[in-house]
Design an enzyme around this catalytic site. Structure first.
Site, PDB file in Angstrom:
ATOM      1  N   ASP A  73      60.466   4.344 -47.713  1.00  0.00           N
ATOM      2  CA  ASP A  73      60.766   3.338 -48.741  1.00  0.00           C
ATOM      3  C   ASP A  73      59.709   3.412 -49.833  1.00  0.00           C
ATOM      4  OD1 ASP A  73      58.489   1.221 -48.118  1.00  0.00           O
ATOM      5  OD2 ASP A  73      59.326   1.821 -46.193  1.00  0.00           O
ATOM      6  N   ASP A 113      57.781   0.791 -50.732  1.00  0.00           N
ATOM      7  CA  ASP A 113      56.942  -0.401 -50.605  1.00  0.00           C
ATOM      8  C   ASP A 113      57.472  -1.469 -51.567  1.00  0.00           C
ATOM      9  OD1 ASP A 113      54.743  -1.354 -48.982  1.00  0.00           O
ATOM     10  OD2 ASP A 113      53.578  -1.498 -50.816  1.00  0.00           O
TER      11      ASP A 113
END
Length: 297
Positions: free
Chosen positions: A209, A211
């Site tokens: 991802d 973050d």
């Protein structure tokens, strides 16, 4: 004869290795307590490797609950000389998109609730951490990822946060300002303890991802992480198999001094050692004592 022994520590999503044959389970304990899971020993194309599930089978342990000292000490008991850490991480850089593997070479430790050293209570050591990962293991990793056509970054700074919560946007932006590349919750104090145990260490961080720093990407949530993680797990198994094959060819570690790092790191003179601590560290100190003729009668 090759005396090197290889272990993989599997992070989120990697709880077992179905690519192993002739599997033996090592149900051992450490003088520092229970490891995260039984340690598996099995063969890949005839070569023996070890595997430890960092969070335990079923992901029972949060990052701060992991007994990092027990994990590393148990691998030391089994004679492991090299550890490849596999971890799920968030990206702090635009070009490190989900699915990218980052071969980490630096760490910033922001954890606050963990036991970070074997050396306390009467025996003090200061191991160097300027180069916390092994360049030879990193180079092998690079070659394997290239051969598998997996997007990767060679080198990167891993920000280790306490967790288990994900970052606030302010924290995420701050870490970007520090020029960190990825953020995770488990490589510290693991890398420090491997160093103290005289085990070479490399970290392969698998991006799941972005973050929380970017307004152009969705904020990290568990479902997003799990979906990307599932894709990364299959890639990681291919990586493990191919890395193992390469590792058991003739790899030259002669330029690396990790396996004898305690020779120049222990400060406390032997006559002043706490004897209870000496016993507790018997596996960590075994090589040091034998080769330096310390404590012999």
């Amino acid at each position: 004869m090759n005396s090197n022994k290889l272990a993989f520590i599997g992070g989120s999503g990697i709880y077992n290795l179905d690519i192993l044959n002739q599997v033996v389970e090592h149900d051992i304990v450490s003088s520092f307590g229970q490891p995260s899971s039984k340690i598996l020993e099995g063969k890949i194309n005839g070569n023996s490797i070890f595997f430890l599930s960092r969070h335990g089978v079923g992901h029972r342990l949060a990052p701060s609950e992991i007994n990092y000292r027990a994990n590393i000490e148990c691998l030391k008991q089994l004679g492991v000389t090299d550890i490849i850490s596999l971890s799920a991480v968030g990206s702090l850089k635009e070009d490190l998109d989900p699915g990218t593997f980052v071969i980490v070479d630096q760490f910033i430790d922001r954890t606050i609730n963990r036991k970070k050293t074997f050396f306390e209570n009467g025996i003090v050591a200061h191991v160097p951490m300027a180069e916390p990962t092994n360049k030879i293991l990193m180079n092998i990793s690079k070659d394997i990822l290239e051969s598998l056509n997996i997007k990767y970054s060679f080198g990167g700074t891993y920000l280790a946060m306490e967790g288990p919560q994900f970052s606030s946007k302010a924290e995420s932006l701050m870490y970007r300002g520090w020029n960190c590349d990825v953020i995770g919750m488990t490589n510290m104090p693991e890398a420090k303890l491997a160093r103290e145990a005289e085990i070479r260490y490399a970290s392969i961080s698998m991006v799941t991802d972005f973050d929380s720093w970017s307004s152009e990407h969705e904020d990290v949530d568990l479902q997003m992480l799990l979906e990307t993680m599932r894709k990364n797990v299959e890639k990681s198994k291919n990586f493990i198999e191919n890395f193992s094959n390469k590792y058991f060819t003739k790899v030259d570690f002669s330029t690396d001094n990790t396996l004898t790092i305690l020779n120049t790191s222990i400060v406390t003179q032997y006559e002043n050692w706490n004897r209870e601590t000496e016993v507790k560290l018997s596996n960590i100190l075994k090589r040091f004592k034998q080769e330096n003729n310390v404590g012999s009668k």
